[in-house]
Design a protein around this motif. Structure first.
Motif, PDB file in Angstrom:
ATOM      1  N   TYR A  28     -38.853 -10.201  -1.764  1.00 11.34           N
ATOM      2  CA  TYR A  28     -37.811 -10.174  -2.791  1.00 11.34           C
ATOM      3  C   TYR A  28     -36.911  -8.959  -2.634  1.00 11.34           C
ATOM      4  O   TYR A  28     -35.692  -9.037  -2.861  1.00 11.34           O
ATOM      5  CB  TYR A  28     -38.484 -10.186  -4.168  1.00 11.34           C
ATOM      6  CG  TYR A  28     -37.609  -9.741  -5.310  1.00 11.34           C
ATOM      7  CD1 TYR A  28     -36.595 -10.562  -5.763  1.00 11.34           C
ATOM      8  CD2 TYR A  28     -37.799  -8.514  -5.924  1.00 11.34           C
ATOM      9  CE1 TYR A  28     -35.778 -10.150  -6.809  1.00 11.34           C
ATOM     10  CE2 TYR A  28     -37.006  -8.097  -6.958  1.00 11.34           C
ATOM     11  CZ  TYR A  28     -35.992  -8.920  -7.403  1.00 11.34           C
ATOM     12  OH  TYR A  28     -35.186  -8.515  -8.430  1.00 11.34           O
ATOM     13  N   SER A  29     -37.499  -7.801  -2.204  1.00  8.70           N
ATOM     14  CA  SER A  29     -36.706  -6.574  -2.132  1.00  8.70           C
ATOM     15  C   SER A  29     -35.514  -6.730  -1.180  1.00  8.70           C
ATOM     16  O   SER A  29     -34.543  -5.997  -1.290  1.00  8.70           O
ATOM     17  CB  SER A  29     -37.589  -5.404  -1.689  1.00  8.70           C
ATOM     18  OG  SER A  29     -38.012  -5.591  -0.362  1.00  8.70           O
ATOM     19  N   TRP A  30     -35.582  -7.694  -0.259  1.00  8.49           N
ATOM     20  CA  TRP A  30     -34.457  -7.896   0.668  1.00  8.49           C
ATOM     21  C   TRP A  30     -33.308  -8.663   0.043  1.00  8.49           C
ATOM     22  O   TRP A  30     -32.191  -8.651   0.578  1.00  8.49           O
ATOM     23  CB  TRP A  30     -34.921  -8.592   1.946  1.00  8.49           C
ATOM     24  CG  TRP A  30     -35.578  -7.617   2.855  1.00  8.49           C
ATOM     25  CD1 TRP A  30     -36.910  -7.337   2.927  1.00  8.49           C
ATOM     26  CD2 TRP A  30     -34.939  -6.733   3.779  1.00  8.49           C
ATOM     27  NE1 TRP A  30     -37.136  -6.341   3.836  1.00  8.49           N
ATOM     28  CE2 TRP A  30     -35.943  -5.953   4.384  1.00  8.49           C
ATOM     29  CE3 TRP A  30     -33.610  -6.521   4.154  1.00  8.49           C
ATOM     30  CZ2 TRP A  30     -35.662  -4.985   5.339  1.00  8.49           C
ATOM     31  CZ3 TRP A  30     -33.332  -5.558   5.110  1.00  8.49           C
ATOM     32  CH2 TRP A  30     -34.354  -4.804   5.684  1.00  8.49           C
ATOM     33  N   MET A  31     -33.565  -9.360  -1.071  1.00  5.41           N
ATOM     34  CA  MET A  31     -32.476 -10.141  -1.681  1.00  5.41           C
ATOM     35  C   MET A  31     -31.326  -9.232  -2.080  1.00  5.41           C
ATOM     36  O   MET A  31     -30.161  -9.525  -1.820  1.00  5.41           O
ATOM     37  CB  MET A  31     -32.983 -10.899  -2.903  1.00  5.41           C
ATOM     38  CG  MET A  31     -33.737 -12.152  -2.568  1.00  5.41           C
ATOM     39  SD  MET A  31     -34.276 -13.012  -4.060  1.00  5.41           S
ATOM     40  CE  MET A  31     -32.764 -13.842  -4.513  1.00  5.41           C
ATOM     41  N   GLY A  32     -31.649  -8.117  -2.720  1.00  2.00           N
ATOM     42  CA  GLY A  32     -30.621  -7.183  -3.166  1.00  2.00           C
ATOM     43  C   GLY A  32     -29.911  -6.490  -2.015  1.00  2.00           C
ATOM     44  O   GLY A  32     -28.779  -6.044  -2.159  1.00  2.00           O
ATOM     45  N   ILE A  33     -30.581  -6.404  -0.871  1.00  2.67           N
ATOM     46  CA  ILE A  33     -29.963  -5.732   0.272  1.00  2.67           C
ATOM     47  C   ILE A  33     -29.025  -6.666   1.016  1.00  2.67           C
ATOM     48  O   ILE A  33     -27.935  -6.281   1.428  1.00  2.67           O
ATOM     49  CB  ILE A  33     -31.069  -5.219   1.223  1.00  2.67           C
ATOM     50  CG1 ILE A  33     -31.951  -4.209   0.495  1.00  2.67           C
ATOM     51  CG2 ILE A  33     -30.461  -4.590   2.470  1.00  2.67           C
ATOM     52  CD1 ILE A  33     -33.115  -3.725   1.302  1.00  2.67           C
ATOM     53  N   SER A  42     -27.618  -9.673   0.039  1.00  2.00           N
ATOM     54  CA  SER A  42     -26.652 -10.551  -0.631  1.00  2.00           C
ATOM     55  C   SER A  42     -25.225 -10.076  -0.343  1.00  2.00           C
ATOM     56  O   SER A  42     -25.005  -8.989   0.181  1.00  2.00           O
ATOM     57  CB  SER A  42     -26.908 -10.572  -2.134  1.00  2.00           C
ATOM     58  OG  SER A  42     -26.639  -9.306  -2.668  1.00  2.00           O
ATOM     59  N   GLU A  57     -22.791  -9.015  -2.199  1.00  2.00           N
ATOM     60  CA  GLU A  57     -22.371  -7.729  -2.777  1.00  2.00           C
ATOM     61  C   GLU A  57     -23.508  -6.705  -2.663  1.00  2.00           C
ATOM     62  O   GLU A  57     -23.509  -5.684  -3.334  1.00  2.00           O
ATOM     63  CB  GLU A  57     -21.916  -7.916  -4.234  1.00  2.00           C
ATOM     64  CG  GLU A  57     -22.948  -8.460  -5.215  1.00  2.00           C
ATOM     65  CD  GLU A  57     -23.095  -9.969  -5.080  1.00  2.00           C
ATOM     66  OE1 GLU A  57     -23.902 -10.538  -5.840  1.00  2.00           O
ATOM     67  OE2 GLU A  57     -22.434 -10.582  -4.218  1.00  2.00           O
ATOM     68  N   GLY A  58     -24.464  -7.010  -1.753  1.00  2.00           N
ATOM     69  CA  GLY A  58     -25.669  -6.182  -1.637  1.00  2.00           C
ATOM     70  C   GLY A  58     -25.435  -4.870  -0.918  1.00  2.00           C
ATOM     71  O   GLY A  58     -24.330  -4.563  -0.485  1.00  2.00           O
ATOM     72  N   PHE A  59     -26.541  -4.110  -0.770  1.00  2.00           N
ATOM     73  CA  PHE A  59     -26.428  -2.746  -0.256  1.00  2.00           C
ATOM     74  C   PHE A  59     -25.983  -2.707   1.199  1.00  2.00           C
ATOM     75  O   PHE A  59     -25.232  -1.825   1.592  1.00  2.00           O
ATOM     76  CB  PHE A  59     -27.760  -2.020  -0.423  1.00  2.00           C
ATOM     77  CG  PHE A  59     -28.178  -1.954  -1.853  1.00  2.00           C
ATOM     78  CD1 PHE A  59     -27.466  -1.174  -2.751  1.00  2.00           C
ATOM     79  CD2 PHE A  59     -29.241  -2.699  -2.322  1.00  2.00           C
ATOM     80  CE1 PHE A  59     -27.821  -1.123  -4.080  1.00  2.00           C
ATOM     81  CE2 PHE A  59     -29.609  -2.650  -3.655  1.00  2.00           C
ATOM     82  CZ  PHE A  59     -28.892  -1.867  -4.532  1.00  2.00           C
TER      83      PHE A  59
END
Lengths: 298, 272
Positions: free
Chosen positions: A133-138, A140, A142-144
């Motif tokens: 899951y931690s990769w979803m925010g990276i 996406s 508009e991700g990191f």
């Protein structure tokens, strides 16, 4: 006393027979049954009250129809091939990423090594689901990662990575990396340094010495690591369903959807049986590698 | 000396560990983000932790998960230790090959197949899906992990101690309880911990074997995560990562001091 010994064997044996072997036989049986609109949604069901005739009817009604269906609908063999492809590519990438880390650990000063080992093992104790899951925010849009790439001026448009196969590769490499590092590290750590010294004394460059000595001597660790990544990656479900897109085909996901969405139990069971047959080959090869290693050590 | 720690080694270790830890560190930092937009920093806040604690569904799921993990890992430890003892010390018996096959097969079995086969069994015998079926499923695969951990310890340890106890008149059961068990205790404990974390973490097998009234935390997280990144899940993940980190570091410190004490005792004994 013999009764106690009997009980000691019987309890775990019986547990595994009832909850591992019997369920698998049921899968095999349902894979040979037909889909039906009933509860449970397949025929035939074994009717023991009808005696011998019931048993004969039961076996007479089993057939390989579902397996024929799997070969005809190209969704399935495409899913098997795509699982193998994704597992193979991610295994190779994991090897390329993991080997230098294991090598660095084996070269690190003795007193660092327990800490480095713990740092490799620690993610393994953390929830698999959360690590994926931690990769979803990276990844996406508009991700990191995209924020960073645009800030650095490397891209002007955000890259689409999440919900593609790229994200699945990253997810597999990330979550299975410790399985690659640990066996390679184990072989590299045992490596006899004097061999490298001898090679350099005899005029090898460091790179030559690596390919002539370190690489062949770490082969069994590399093989073990590759199988430890490849085998679970084939049947992976969580990574393709969280990071992959609707077009990511992996057999674990197909089985899940066949069962939960289409409620087609016989086809889901047939998919499972074939998946297991595919897995038997790498598992046997892995076992052989382990056995050879054990014999060498003795 | 050829064994120098080169720049290449240092770089690959730094990059490697950055890759392993960066995603989790970002997750932890952004769980304290005030904004609902998870990738835009809008100041420090612990409000998502508050929301999490008020979310009944998550708390219920956490309770179910904990219950399942404690019960299944405890049964799995007993069964797995028995299985390891039988495999290493049991000698020959009918069906030994099948038995060791059944111990190792679940370790490589894809979770979807294990889940599917157990669900089909539960339906075939008419067992309603709920906490009990998840416990049965988790016990089955984690007892195999326990058995592998314990049997590697059993293989390593000196059999003559057990034989001495038997010669001195212990029954096999007494010998096991007073000699073997204390010797293999560290492996039994780490087996239990492994079984416990495997159970806490399992999504696929629990999804197949749970009923509507027995949702576990991973199932809950999975269905929330499918809709996208959420700050509440970040907060929950941070709590779970924190518990594991504290647990693992504490365990390693304890074993370190124990080893230090043992070597000190040995040195003291040698000096006497």
């Amino acid at each position: 006393m013999n009764f106690r010994r009997f009980l000691l064997v019987l309890v775990p044996y019986g547990w595994l027979l009832a909850l591992f072997l019997v369920p698998f036989l049921i899968v095999l049986k349902i894979a040979l049954s037909d889909t039906a609109l009933s509860i449970p949604p397949y025929t035939p069901t074994l009717d023991l009250s009808a005696g011998w005739a019931g048993i004969k009817d039961f076996f007479g009604a089993l057939d390989f129809e579902n397996f024929v269906f799997l070969t005809q609908d190209d969704l399935y063999w495409k899913a098997y091939l795509s699982s193998l492809k994704i597992a193979l590519i991610s295994t190779l990438v994991t090897l390329v990423v993991g080997y230098p880390i294991a090598y660095g650990m084996a070269r690190a000063p003795q007193e660092w090594r327990p800490t480095l080992m713990m740092l490799v093992i620690l993610p393994f104790w953390t929830s698999f689901l959360i690590r994926v899951y931690s990769w979803m925010g990276i990844l996406s849009q508009e991700g990191f990662l995209n924020q960073f790439l645009q800030w650095a001026g490397l891209t002007s448009e955000p890259l689409i990575i999440l919900n593609t196969n790229w994200a699945v590769y990253i997810g597999i490499v990330y979550t299975y990396l410790p399985f690659m590092i640990l066996p390679i590290y184990a072989t590299l750590e045992k490596l006899d340094v004097s061999l490298l010294e001898a090679a350099e004394d005899l005029g090898c460059s460091r790179t030559e010495a690596f390919w002539l000595i370190t690489a062949p001597l770490s082969r069994s660790g590399v093989i073990a690591g590759c199988f430890l990544v490849f085998i679970p990656a084939i049947g992976e479900f969580v990574i393709p369903s969280i990071l992959g897109g609707s077009r990511t085909l992996m057999i674990g996901k197909v089985l899940w959807e066949e069962f939960f969405s289409n409620r087609d139990w016989p086809v889901a069971s047939a998919v499972a049986v074939i998946l297991l047959l595919i897995l038997v080959i790498p598992i046997i090869l892995f076992q052989r590698n382990e056995q050879r290693q054990r014999e060498l050590e003795q | 000396m050829i064994r120098r720690f080169s720049w290449f080694n240092a770089t690959s270790l730094t990059l490697g560990f950055a890759f392993l830890y960066m995603p989790m560190i970002i997750l932890v930092i952004y769980s304290f983000n005030a904004s609902k937009l998870v990738t835009v920093w809008a100041g420090f806040s612990t409000k998502w932790y508050g929301e999490l604690l008020r979310n009944e569904a998550f708390l219920d799921a956490a309770w179910v998960t904990l219950k399942v993990a404690v019960i299944s890992s405890s049964i799995a430890t007993v069964l797995g230790t028995m299985a390891a003892y039988v495999l290493v010390r049991g000698g020959r018996f009918a069906g030994r090959t099948l038995f060791s096959g059944m111990i190792y097969a679940p370790l490589v079995m894809p979770e979807v197949i294990t889940g599917l086969s157990l669900l089909l069994l539960f339906i075939a015998v008419g067992l309603d899906r709920g906490v009990i079926t998840i416990v049965l499923a988790h016990t089955t695969f984690s007892m195999c992990y326990v058995s592998v951990v314990v049997s590697s310890r059993l293989v390593a340890f000196d059999r003559s101690l057990e034989e001495a106890a038997l010669d001195l008149g212990c029954t096999p059961f007494d010998a096991f309880m007073s000699v073997t068990l204390p010797m293999i205790a560290p492996a039994v404990i780490s087996g239990w911990l492994l079984a416990f974390t495997l159970s806490l973490d399992d999504l696929v097998i629990a999804s197949f074997t749970s009923g509507p009234s027995s949702t576990t935390l991973p199932i809950k997280i999975f269905s929330a995560v499918r809709l996208g990144v959420s700050p509440e899940i970040n907060a929950l993940s941070t709590i779970m990562i924190g518990i594991v980190a504290v647990g693992v570091i504490a365990a390693s410190l304890i074993s370190k001091t124990r080893i230090a004490r043992m070597t000190r005792d040995e040195q003291a004994a040698q000096q006497q």
